[in-house]
Design an enzyme around this catalytic site. Sequence first.
Site, PDB file in Angstrom:
ATOM      1  N   ASP A 106      99.614  62.460  43.361  1.00  0.00           N
ATOM      2  CA  ASP A 106      99.491  61.004  43.382  1.00  0.00           C
ATOM      3  C   ASP A 106     100.829  60.348  43.726  1.00  0.00           C
ATOM      4  N   LYS A 131     100.509  54.925  57.743  1.00  0.00           N
ATOM      5  CA  LYS A 131      99.619  54.205  56.830  1.00  0.00           C
ATOM      6  C   LYS A 131      98.277  54.922  56.690  1.00  0.00           C
ATOM      7  N   ALA A 135     103.838  57.917  42.842  1.00  0.00           N
ATOM      8  CA  ALA A 135     104.431  57.442  41.582  1.00  0.00           C
ATOM      9  C   ALA A 135     104.163  55.946  41.439  1.00  0.00           C
ATOM     10  N   TYR A 165     109.218  48.485  47.280  1.00  0.00           N
ATOM     11  CA  TYR A 165     108.699  47.631  48.366  1.00  0.00           C
ATOM     12  C   TYR A 165     108.165  46.313  47.809  1.00  0.00           C
ATOM     13  N   SER A 166     107.249  46.388  46.847  1.00  0.00           N
ATOM     14  CA  SER A 166     106.618  45.134  46.401  1.00  0.00           C
ATOM     15  C   SER A 166     107.612  44.258  45.640  1.00  0.00           C
ATOM     16  N   ALA A 170     108.819  40.460  59.911  1.00  0.00           N
ATOM     17  CA  ALA A 170     109.672  41.654  59.887  1.00  0.00           C
ATOM     18  C   ALA A 170     109.908  42.124  58.457  1.00  0.00           C
ATOM     19  N   LYS A 202     109.511  42.374  48.276  1.00  0.00           N
ATOM     20  CA  LYS A 202     108.695  41.270  48.812  1.00  0.00           C
ATOM     21  C   LYS A 202     108.618  40.132  47.784  1.00  0.00           C
ATOM     22  N   ARG A 227      96.583  57.309  59.561  1.00  0.00           N
ATOM     23  CA  ARG A 227      96.953  58.694  59.221  1.00  0.00           C
ATOM     24  C   ARG A 227      95.704  59.595  59.269  1.00  0.00           C
ATOM     25  N   THR A 230     102.677  39.752  50.679  1.00  0.00           N
ATOM     26  CA  THR A 230     101.642  40.719  50.315  1.00  0.00           C
ATOM     27  C   THR A 230     101.059  40.424  48.938  1.00  0.00           C
ATOM     28  N   ASP A 231      99.835  40.873  48.732  1.00  0.00           N
ATOM     29  CA  ASP A 231      99.221  40.745  47.394  1.00  0.00           C
ATOM     30  C   ASP A 231      99.884  41.680  46.381  1.00  0.00           C
ATOM     31  N   GLU A 232     100.674  42.640  46.870  1.00  0.00           N
ATOM     32  CA  GLU A 232     101.276  43.615  45.947  1.00  0.00           C
ATOM     33  C   GLU A 232     102.293  42.982  44.998  1.00  0.00           C
TER      34      GLU A 232
HETATM   35  P1  NAD Z   1     105.305  47.245  60.228  1.00  0.00           P
HETATM   36  O1  NAD Z   1     106.144  48.186  59.439  1.00  0.00           O
HETATM   37  O2  NAD Z   1     104.209  47.777  61.076  1.00  0.00           O
HETATM   38  O3  NAD Z   1     106.247  46.364  61.201  1.00  0.00           O
HETATM   39  C1  NAD Z   1     107.475  45.860  60.792  1.00  0.00           C
HETATM   40  C2  NAD Z   1     108.250  45.407  62.027  1.00  0.00           C
HETATM   41  O4  NAD Z   1     109.477  44.796  61.576  1.00  0.00           O
HETATM   42  C3  NAD Z   1     108.627  46.526  62.985  1.00  0.00           C
HETATM   43  O5  NAD Z   1     108.403  46.136  64.324  1.00  0.00           O
HETATM   44  C4  NAD Z   1     110.123  46.742  62.737  1.00  0.00           C
HETATM   45  O6  NAD Z   1     110.822  47.208  63.878  1.00  0.00           O
HETATM   46  C5  NAD Z   1     110.546  45.328  62.356  1.00  0.00           C
HETATM   47  N1  NAD Z   1     111.761  45.318  61.529  1.00  0.00           N
HETATM   48  C6  NAD Z   1     112.029  46.087  60.440  1.00  0.00           C
HETATM   49  N2  NAD Z   1     113.249  45.797  59.957  1.00  0.00           N
HETATM   50  C7  NAD Z   1     113.750  44.784  60.725  1.00  0.00           C
HETATM   51  C8  NAD Z   1     114.955  44.042  60.722  1.00  0.00           C
HETATM   52  N3  NAD Z   1     115.899  44.273  59.803  1.00  0.00           N
HETATM   53  N4  NAD Z   1     115.119  43.078  61.646  1.00  0.00           N
HETATM   54  C9  NAD Z   1     114.172  42.838  62.587  1.00  0.00           C
HETATM   55  N5  NAD Z   1     113.019  43.523  62.656  1.00  0.00           N
HETATM   56  C10 NAD Z   1     112.809  44.482  61.730  1.00  0.00           C
HETATM   57  O7  NAD Z   1     104.759  46.189  59.162  1.00  0.00           O
HETATM   58  P2  NAD Z   1     103.366  45.414  59.108  1.00  0.00           P
HETATM   59  O8  NAD Z   1     102.365  46.250  58.423  1.00  0.00           O
HETATM   60  O9  NAD Z   1     103.071  44.858  60.439  1.00  0.00           O
HETATM   61  O10 NAD Z   1     103.750  44.231  58.106  1.00  0.00           O
HETATM   62  C11 NAD Z   1     104.242  42.987  58.601  1.00  0.00           C
HETATM   63  C12 NAD Z   1     104.445  42.033  57.441  1.00  0.00           C
HETATM   64  O11 NAD Z   1     103.202  41.811  56.778  1.00  0.00           O
HETATM   65  C13 NAD Z   1     105.406  42.543  56.373  1.00  0.00           C
HETATM   66  O12 NAD Z   1     106.191  41.462  55.927  1.00  0.00           O
HETATM   67  C14 NAD Z   1     104.500  43.036  55.258  1.00  0.00           C
HETATM   68  O13 NAD Z   1     105.125  42.948  54.017  1.00  0.00           O
HETATM   69  C15 NAD Z   1     103.346  42.066  55.382  1.00  0.00           C
HETATM   70  N6  NAD Z   1     102.034  42.540  54.905  1.00  0.00           N
HETATM   71  C16 NAD Z   1     101.526  43.729  55.395  1.00  0.00           C
HETATM   72  C17 NAD Z   1     100.254  44.133  54.995  1.00  0.00           C
HETATM   73  C18 NAD Z   1      99.636  45.411  55.519  1.00  0.00           C
HETATM   74  O14 NAD Z   1      98.551  45.783  55.096  1.00  0.00           O
HETATM   75  N7  NAD Z   1     100.256  46.110  56.475  1.00  0.00           N
HETATM   76  C19 NAD Z   1      99.527  43.364  54.088  1.00  0.00           C
HETATM   77  C20 NAD Z   1     100.086  42.166  53.604  1.00  0.00           C
HETATM   78  C21 NAD Z   1     101.344  41.769  54.042  1.00  0.00           C
HETATM   79  O1  TDX Z   2      97.736  59.708  53.132  1.00  0.00           O
HETATM   80  C1  TDX Z   2      97.469  58.797  52.327  1.00  0.00           C
HETATM   81  N1  TDX Z   2      96.541  59.023  51.346  1.00  0.00           N
HETATM   82  C2  TDX Z   2      96.205  58.072  50.422  1.00  0.00           C
HETATM   83  O2  TDX Z   2      95.346  58.326  49.549  1.00  0.00           O
HETATM   84  C3  TDX Z   2      98.118  57.501  52.384  1.00  0.00           C
HETATM   85  C4  TDX Z   2      99.148  57.193  53.441  1.00  0.00           C
HETATM   86  C5  TDX Z   2      97.760  56.555  51.459  1.00  0.00           C
HETATM   87  N2  TDX Z   2      96.832  56.830  50.485  1.00  0.00           N
HETATM   88  C6  TDX Z   2      96.432  55.756  49.545  1.00  0.00           C
HETATM   89  C7  TDX Z   2      97.536  54.989  48.859  1.00  0.00           C
HETATM   90  C8  TDX Z   2      96.931  53.609  48.701  1.00  0.00           C
HETATM   91  O3  TDX Z   2      96.132  53.556  47.530  1.00  0.00           O
HETATM   92  O4  TDX Z   2      95.734  54.790  50.342  1.00  0.00           O
HETATM   93  C9  TDX Z   2      96.012  53.457  49.899  1.00  0.00           C
HETATM   94  C10 TDX Z   2      96.638  52.668  51.046  1.00  0.00           C
HETATM   95  O5  TDX Z   2      97.933  53.200  51.268  1.00  0.00           O
HETATM   96  P1  TDX Z   2      98.977  52.568  52.311  1.00  0.00           P
HETATM   97  O6  TDX Z   2      98.367  52.557  53.674  1.00  0.00           O
HETATM   98  O7  TDX Z   2     100.274  53.259  52.118  1.00  0.00           O
HETATM   99  O8  TDX Z   2      99.013  51.034  51.851  1.00  0.00           O
HETATM  100  P2  TDX Z   2      99.441  50.310  50.475  1.00  0.00           P
HETATM  101  O9  TDX Z   2     100.410  51.105  49.696  1.00  0.00           O
HETATM  102  O10 TDX Z   2      98.182  49.860  49.797  1.00  0.00           O
HETATM  103  O11 TDX Z   2     100.227  49.034  51.093  1.00  0.00           O
HETATM  104  C11 TDX Z   2      99.714  48.359  52.268  1.00  0.00           C
HETATM  105  O12 TDX Z   2      99.087  47.154  51.910  1.00  0.00           O
HETATM  106  C12 TDX Z   2      99.893  46.121  51.405  1.00  0.00           C
HETATM  107  C13 TDX Z   2     100.845  48.074  53.258  1.00  0.00           C
HETATM  108  O13 TDX Z   2     101.492  49.297  53.591  1.00  0.00           O
HETATM  109  C14 TDX Z   2     101.806  47.068  52.712  1.00  0.00           C
HETATM  110  O14 TDX Z   2     102.772  46.735  53.706  1.00  0.00           O
HETATM  111  C15 TDX Z   2     101.055  45.821  52.322  1.00  0.00           C
HETATM  112  O15 TDX Z   2     101.918  44.904  51.694  1.00  0.00           O
END
Ligand code: NAD
Ligand code: TDX
Length: 335
Positions: A269, A186, A271, A147-148, A78, A151, A190, A120-122
Amino acid sequence: MKVLVTGGAGFIGSNFVHRTLATRPDAEVTVLDLLTYAGSLSSLEGVRDRVRFVEGDVADAEVVDPLVADADVVVHFAAESHNDNSLADPSPFIRTNIVGTFTLLEAARTHDVRYHHVSTDEVYGDLELDDPKRFTEDTPYTPSSPYSASKAGSDHLVRAWVRSFGLRATISNCSNNYGPRQHVEKFIPRQITNLIDGVRPKLYGDGLNVRDWIHVDDHNDAVWTIVEKGRPGETYLIGADGEVNNRDVVRLVLELMGRDPDDYDHVTDRAGHDRRYAIEAGKLRQELGWAPRYDTFRDGLAATVEWYRENEAWWRPQKDATEAKYARTQKVLGR
Ligand code: NAD
Ligand code: TDX
């Protein structure tokens, strides 16, 4: 094994639940999720009757404590997870990502429960495009966005609870995931859903930022590998050698959807936009024997495009419900 999955109605967490029930028939799964804009019970369709679902906040100790007490392992997904949202309004990121993790750690400490922290790697900041190095478990933390940074803060709490209280915890830091049930805010969903609606893809900045893509099932298999074989107290990086720049991702999506690969636009871009992420996952591969199953990003992306084409009933209500929030955020960010 009784598994408490936080965030199990979100992208990675719901895929984790589906995969757990498919591969581990005797797992008893409880999901704790607040059902924010990012979570949906529709992501648990097909397994809903095999899961105990609790709607609640990971930062609420009264909800968290009994659930953790009843679990053999907590897998904590979460989070507030979208960088753009954290630039427009950081405050929920601090509460959920930091206070939420603190609350779970206190419960896991009290009841001596095994805890896995999904990160996350961020947290490692970014790399130059031509940097020969990739991130490893020894790379210093230099997060760029709210965000990062939140985390990174949560990772530090986990490490402190291991060292100070002997908590049986592991951490994984994974690169960018793609696959079914990812929120339409995302990058990849998107572009796919916009193209279905006839809207051209939007690249932030010059589009040359690199992300290291991994299929969500490969991430979740790695999480299980760490839960089952990882050494308590250790951190493992998860990545599948999937570096691609955003422009090439968009061109591939356009091609897979039968469009002209040059049919996209550049917009303002992000920020503080991180330039490049890249993971060296040797520790996980060599010590724990994990390897990704998806051979190429192209194949995984083609399957993902197909999933969104076939599951408009999943994403359309989400897109309709969150479009106003998306538009507000884009406006604040000058797009
Ligand atoms: P997501 O935003 O799709 O899902 C997050 C979930 O957490 C949702 O179901 C939301 O309802 C729930 N949530 C949010 N706040 C909450 C709270 N206070 N209590 C209980 N539930 C809550 O996120 P995701 O992309 O599935 O990411 C999941 C995890 O993986 C995160 O910790 C994220 O940092 C990590 N992560 C994501 C990526 C990526 O590429 N998406 C990469 C590396 C790590
Ligand atoms: O419309 C877009 N156009 C675009 O160029 C969007 C939504 C993103 N981007 C770019 C920004 C990033 O360089 O694409 C790349 C990916 O963007 P996101 O999907 O927002 O991901 P990012 O910011 O890289 O973070 C994701 O990976 C690490 C997840 O959202 C995080 O939860 C995870 O920790």
